[in-house]
Scaffold this motif. Structure first.
Motif, short mmCIF file in Angstrom:
data_model
loop_
_atom_site.label_atom_id
_atom_site.label_comp_id
_atom_site.label_asym_id
_atom_site.label_seq_id
_atom_site.Cartn_x
_atom_site.Cartn_y
_atom_site.Cartn_z
N ASP A 197 -2.40 -5.00 2.53
CA ASP A 197 -3.07 -4.16 1.56
C ASP A 197 -3.73 -2.96 2.24
O ASP A 197 -3.93 -2.94 3.46
N CYS A 198 -4.10 -1.98 1.42
CA CYS A 198 -4.81 -0.80 1.91
C CYS A 198 -6.18 -1.21 2.46
O CYS A 198 -6.79 -2.15 1.98
N ILE A 199 -6.65 -0.46 3.45
CA ILE A 199 -7.95 -0.79 4.05
C ILE A 199 -8.93 0.37 3.99
O ILE A 199 -10.09 0.21 4.34
N SER A 203 -1.11 11.66 4.95
CA SER A 203 -1.90 11.34 6.15
C SER A 203 -1.43 12.09 7.38
O SER A 203 -2.12 12.12 8.39
N ASN A 204 -0.24 12.71 7.31
CA ASN A 204 0.26 13.52 8.43
C ASN A 204 -0.28 14.93 8.40
O ASN A 204 0.08 15.75 9.25
N ASP A 212 -1.59 4.82 8.22
CA ASP A 212 -2.20 6.11 7.86
C ASP A 212 -3.38 6.41 8.77
O ASP A 212 -3.58 7.56 9.18
N ILE A 213 -4.16 5.39 9.09
CA ILE A 213 -5.29 5.60 10.01
C ILE A 213 -4.76 5.97 11.40
O ILE A 213 -5.35 6.78 12.11
N CYS A 239 0.86 -1.19 0.00
CA CYS A 239 0.00 0.00 0.00
C CYS A 239 0.89 1.23 0.00
O CYS A 239 0.82 2.07 0.90
N ALA A 240 1.75 1.32 -1.01
CA ALA A 240 2.64 2.48 -1.16
C ALA A 240 2.34 3.10 -2.52
O ALA A 240 2.69 2.52 -3.56
#
Length: 864
Positions: A818-820, A537-538, A829-830, A522-523
Motif C-alpha cells: 500500500d501507499c505510505i 514523482s520523477n 516514489d520516495i 498503490c497505482a
C-alpha cells in the motif's frame, strides 16, 4: 484457349444442371421431451439418452433494488468423455451452454476434463419494482445413457459491500463472480483479492454488467480488465468506465500454473489411452478473499501534486536566498577591504603590493566559480597569484612579485614593469570566437610530443603541467559534451515516448494488466495513465536538473566577467574552469527524469533500459568530471566518451534480452570487462603516454624485466598505483561474481559496476585532496554529509522491491504494498524523491569541492 465469358457460361450451365442440395433431416418425432417444474435448492438426479430431452423450468422473483445471483451446478456421473452431456440455460437476454465433461485447454493445447461444473447466471436488469423471471435448463446427449445431477441455488452475498471482505472458493470448472455497485459520492474503487495459497494460478477480471459473463479460463480475457494472480491482485476501477455504475468481479482458476510461474503438471501417458485424451484434474481448488474499498479522491491528487512541486521548488527558494545572502556578505567585505587599503603606502619599511599595481579593483572573493558566489582572499594571496603568472601571457619580474617590496624606488620600478606587462595582457582578447579554433593552432611548442613525455612522466605533477592548452580550445572541446548529449536526448526520447504511449494504449484497449509491472496496490490512474503517481514523482529530476543548469550558468557568467577584466586569479589560480561537462550532467539528470517517467508509464523487462541508460551516462560523466579537475588537457573527448557509453548501453540491452542464464554471454562480457579495466588502468597510470600497437607485448615484458627481475623497484606513481590496484580488485571481483552467479537483472548489475567505480574514485579524490594539504570548505562539506544521508535513505526505499519484471506478473504482485505517503506515493516514489535530491547534492559536491583552491596558484596544486 476459351475466353472468360465462355468459362462463365460453362459454370452457369453446370450450376443449373446440378441436383438440389439435400435438405436437413427433420427432428426425430420419436424424441421424448420431458419438461418439469423445478425449484431452487433441490438436487435432481436423472438419466438422459440420445432420444430424450429433459427440460427443467425455474422461476424466481427479481426486485429492482435488490440483486440475487443464481448458480447452476451439475455433475455427470457417467464416464463417456467422447459423448458429453450438453446443458443449455435459456434465460432473459442470454443463453448459456456448456458440456460435461468440460474440456479446457492449457499450454501446448493440453486438454483437461472436468466432470463437475458450476456456472453463475448473469442477472438482466429490470425496470419494474417486482418481476417474475423464468429460465429453463435443457439436458441432452448423444450417449445411449448418461447419469447426471442438477442443482440450482441462490448465491448469498452476490453483491459485494464496500470495505467488507468476502471469502469464497473457486475451481477451473466452477468459477465465481460477484457484482459491485458504486455508492453515491465514490468515483473510483480498488478491488483487492488475496489468497493464502499461491497455487493454483487464478485470474481476476473486471467486466461490465453484460450477458453472457466470460468466466472460463479460455474466454476470461475476451472483455474487461484482468490480471493473473498467486497471492495478491488489485485493480483500480473508475465509475466513468462503467455506464451502469456497477461491474462484475470475476475469479477464474486456471488449468495450469505456468502463467503464474509454476511448473507444468506431468501426467504419464500410461494413464491415458492416447495423447489427445483429456486429463481429469482434482484438488485444483483455491480459497480467495475479495474486498472493494474506495480509492483516493480528486483532492488527494491535487494535494499530492502540490506537495511534490513544493518540495523541489523549495530548492529554488533556498538557492536564491543563499545567493542574496552571499551577495550582501561580499558587499560588506568589499567595503571592509577598501577601508583597509586606504592608508598611505609609505608607512613602515615593507609594504604589500597595492591593488593599483595589480591593474584592477580587488575582486571580492576569488570565488567567481564557487556555489556561494565568493570567498575571502588575502592581499598576500593576490600577490602570490600575480607572481605565478605564466610567461606566455607576458608577465615579467615574477621573483619581485612573490615577495614584499623593501623600498619605494624598487616598488615604483616594479609597478612600472607590471603596468607594461598588464597592458600586454589587456591587449589580448580573452573570449575570442571559437568558430575556427583548433588545438593544433595553439600547440606552439617546438617538440610537443617530447615535451608531453617529459612533463607527464614526472613523478610529481601539478595542475599547471596539465593545463597548458589554450582555454578556448578546451572550452570548445568540453562544450561538445553538452551539445552531443542534447542531440542524443532528442533522438533517444522521441521514440521512447512513442513506444510507451503505444504500450499504454494496448493496456487500455486489451485490458491485459499483465503487460505492465506496477505496484497495483498503490497505482493511481489519471486519464489514460495507469500509475500517475509513479510518473509525477520523477518531477524532481527535471526541476533539480534545471536548477543545476541555472547555477552553472551563473558561475560561467561570473567567470567570463572575470576573464573580460583580465582577473589574474581567473587566469592563473585554482582548478581550470570548464563548464561543458557540468551542462552535460544537468541535462542528463533532466533526461533521467523524463525517461524514468516514460518507463513507469508501463514498466516491464523490454523497456527497462529507458530507466537506466542515462544513469550510466550520469555515472560516466561524474567520473570524467572528477578526472578533468586535475587533468584538463588529457581528459577524454566527447566522441570517445559517448562511444564508450554507447557500448555500455548496448551490452545492457543484450544482457537484458539474452543474458539470463546464458553462459556464453557472461563469459564474453566478463572477459571484455577485465580487458577494458586493464586498458583503462594503463591509460590512467601513464597519463596517455603509451600506444596500443604490435610492440605492446615487447614493451610490457621489458618493463617487467627491468623493474621486477633486474631490480625490484616500487612503482613510480604510488598514489595512482594504489587507486588502480583497488579498482582492478573491485572490477575483477564484480566480473567473477557475474560469471558465477549470473544475476537475472543484468541492467542493475551493470549499473552497480559504474556506481562502485564512481564511489571508489570519489573517495580516492577526497582522501588525496586532504593528504595534499587542501581543505574542504563549509558548503561542500555540508553537501557531502547531507548527500550521504539522503543516499542512505534513498537506497533503503529502493531495495524495498515493490515489483520485479524478473518474475511473472502474478509473482511480481506478491511484492505489492500500500501507499505510505499521503495515500498517494509508495516506496518507489520516495526513492524518486530522495534519489533526485541526492543526485543534485552529488553534483553540487563536484561543483564546489575545490573552491578552496580558487586563490592558489596552479603550480602549487597537485595532480592525483
Amino acid at each position: 484457349m476459351p475466353s472468360a465469358g465462355a468459362a462463365a457460361l460453362s459454370w452457369a450451365l453446370l450450376w443449373l444442371l446440378a441436383p438440389p442440395p439435400a435438405l436437413p433431416e427433420p427432428l426425430d418425432p420419436k424424441k421424448n421431451v420431458e419438461q418439469k417444474d423445478a425449484v431452487f435448492d433441490r438436487t435432481y438426479s436423472a438419466w438422459v439418452a440420445s432420444d430424450t430431452l429433459n427440460i427443467y423450468a425455474f422461476n424466481h422473483t427479481v426486485l429492482r433494488n435488490r440483486t440475487e445471483g443464481v448458480r447452476v451446478s451439475v455433475n455427470v456421473l457417467s464416464d463417456h468423455k467422447d459423448l458429453p452431456v450438453l446443458f443449455v440455460v435459456r434465460q432473459k437476454e442470454a443463453v448459456v451452454s456448456f458440456q460435461v465433461p468440460l474440456i479446457l485447454r492449457g499450454l501446448y493445447q493440453r486438454k483437461y476434463a472436468y466432470q463437475e461444473v458450476s456456472r453463475t447466471l448473469c442477472q438482466p436488469q429490470t425496470k419494474v419494482e417486482v418481476e417474475t423471471q423464468h429460465f429453463f435448463v435443457d439436458v441432452s446427449t448423444l450417449s445411449l445413457n448418461a447419469s447426471y445431477q442438477l442443482r440450482v441455488t441462490r448465491v448469498e452475498n452476490f453483491v459485494l459491500r464496500t470495505n467488507e471482505a468476502f471469502t469464497f472458493n473457486a475451481t477451473a470448472s466452477q468459477p465465481q463472480y460477484f457484482k459491485y455497485e458504486f455508492p453515491d459520492g465514490v468515483d473510483s474503487v480498488i478491488v483487492k483479492v488475496t489468497s493464502a495459497m499461491a497455487f493454483p494460478c487464478s485470474v481476476i477480471s473486471i467486466q461490465d454488467i453484460l450477458c453472457p459473463v466470460y468466466d472460463l479460463d479460455n474466454n476470461v480475457a475476451f472483455i474487461g480488465m484482468y490480471q493473473t494472480m498467486t497471492k495478491k491482485a488489485a485493480i483500480t476501477v473508475q465509475r466513468k468506465d462503467f455506464p451502469s455504475n456497477s461491474f462484475y468481479v470475476v475469479v477464474v482458476v486456471k488449468t495450469e500454473d505456468e502463467a503464474c510461474g509454476g511448473a507444468l503438471p506431468y501426467y504419464p501417458l500410461s494413464k491415458r489411452t492416447s495423447p489427445d485424451e483429456p486429463m481429469d484434474l482434482h484438488n485444483r481448488q483455491k480459497m480467495l478473499e475479495v474486498m472493494v474499498s474506495p480509492a483516493i479522491t480528486s483532492k488527494a491528487y491535487v494535494s499530492s501534486m502540490l506537495f511534490c512541486l513544493g518540495i523541489f521548488l523549495s530548492f529554488y527558494v533556498i538557492t536564491v536566498l543563499i545567493a542574496c545572502w552571499e551577495n550582501c556578505r561580499q558587499h560588506k567585505k568589499k567595503g571592509l577591504l577598501a577601508a583597509m587599503d586606504s592608508p598611505s603606502l609609505d608607512t613602515g619599511h615593507t609594504h604589500s603590493i597595492p591593488d593599483s599595481f595589480l591593474g584592477h579593483t580587488p575582486y571580492m572573493g576569488c570565488g567567481y566559480g564557487s556555489f556561494e558566489n565568493g570567498s575571502s582572499c588575502s592581499t598576500e594571496a593576490i600577490t602570490d597569484s600575480v607572481g605565478s603568472a605564466d610567461a606566455s601571457y607576458g608577465y615579467v619580474g615574477q621573483e619581485q612579485f612573490k615577495r614584499r617590496i623593501p623600498s619605494a624606488p624598487m616598488r615604483q620600478q616594479c609597478i612600472a614593469m607590471g603596468e607594461r606587462s598588464l597592458e600586454n595582457v589587456a591587449g589580448r582578447p580573452r573570449l575570442d570566437s571559437l568558430s575556427s579554433v583548433e588545438e593544433d593552432d595553439y600547440d606552439t611548442l617546438a617538440d610537443i610530443d617530447y615535451d608531453k613525455n617529459v612533463i607527464r612522466t614526472k613523478q610529481y605533477l601539478c595542475v599547471a603541467d596539465l593545463a597548458r592548452k589554450d582555454k578556448r580550445v578546451l572550452r570548445k572541446k568540453y562544450q561538445i559534451y553538452f551539445w552531443n548529449i542534447a542531440t542524443i536526448a532528442v533522438f533517444y526520447a522521441l521514440p521512447v515516448v512513442q513506444l510507451v504511449i503505444t504500450y499504454q494504449t494496448v493496456v487500455n484497449v486489451t485490458g491485459n494488466q499483465d503487460i505492465c509491472y506496477y505496484n497495483f496496490l498503490c497505482a493511481h490512474p489519471l486519464g489514460n495513465l495507469s500509475a500517475f503517481n509513479n510518473i509525477i514523482s520523477n518531477l524532481g529530476y527535471v526541476l533539480l536538473g534545471l536548477l543545476f543548469l541555472l547555477i552553472i550558468l551563473q558561475r560561467e557568467i561570473n567567470y567570463n566577467r572575470a576573464l573580460m577584466r583580465n582577473d589574474t586569479r581567473a587566469l592563473e589560480c585554482g582548478i581550470p574552469k570548464h563548464f561543458g561537462l557540468f551542462y552535460a550532467m544537468g541535462t542528463a539528470l533532466m533526461m533521467e527524469g523524463l525517461l524514468s517517467a516514460c518507463y513507469h508509464v508501463c514498466p516491464n523487462y523490454t523497456n527497462f533500459q529507458f530507466d537506466t541508460s542515462f544513469m550510466y551516462m550520469i555515472a560516466g560523466l561524474c567520473m570524467l568530471k572528477l578526472y578533468q579537475k586535475r587533468h584538463p588537457d588529457i581528459n577524454a573527448s566527447a566522441y570517445s566518451a559517448y562511444a564508450c557509453l554507447a557500448v555500455v548501453i548496448f551490452f545492457s540491452v543484450i544482457g537484458v534480452v539474452f543474458g539470463k542464464g546464458n553462459m556464453v554471454f557472461w563469459i564474453v562480457f566478463s572477459v571484455m570487462h577485465i580487458m577494458a579495466t586493464l586498458l583503462l588502468s594503463t591509460q590512467l597510470y601513464y597519463m596517455g603516454r603509451w600506444k596500443l600497437d604490435s610492440g605492446i607485448l615487447r614493451r610490457i615484458l621489458h618493463v617487467m624485466y627491468t623493474d621486477c627481475v633486474r631490480q625490484c623497484s616500487g612503482p613510480m606513481y604510488v598514489d595512482r598505483m594504489v587507486l588502480l590496484v583497488m579498482g582492478n580488485i573491485i572490477n575483477w571481483s564484480l566480473a567473477a561474481y557475474g560469471l558465477l552467479v549470473r544475476p537475472n537483472d543484468f541492467a542493475s548489475y551493470l549499473l552497480a559496476i559504474g556506481i562502485c567505480n564512481l564511489l571508489l574514485y570519489f573517495a580516492f579524490y577526497i582522501i588525496m585532496k586532504l593528504r595534499s594539504g587542501e581543505r574542504i570548505k563549509l558548503i561542500p562539506l555540508l553537501c557531502i554529509i547531507g548527500t550521504s544521508v539522503v543516499w542512505g535513505f534513498a537506497l533503503f526505499f529502493f531495495f524495498q522491491g515493490l515489483s520485479t519484471w524478473q518474475k511473472t506478473p502474478a509473482e511480481s504482485r506478491e511484492h505489492n504494498r500500500d501507499c505510505i505517503l499521503l495515500d498517494f506515493f509508495d516506496d518507489h516514489d520516495i526513492w524518486h524523491f530522495l534519489s533526485s535530491i541526492a543526485m543534485f547534492g552529488s553534483f553540487l559536491v563536484l561543483l564546489t569541492l575545490d573552491d578552496d583552491l580558487d586563490c592558489v596558484q596552479r603550480d602549487k596544486i597537485y595532480v592525483f
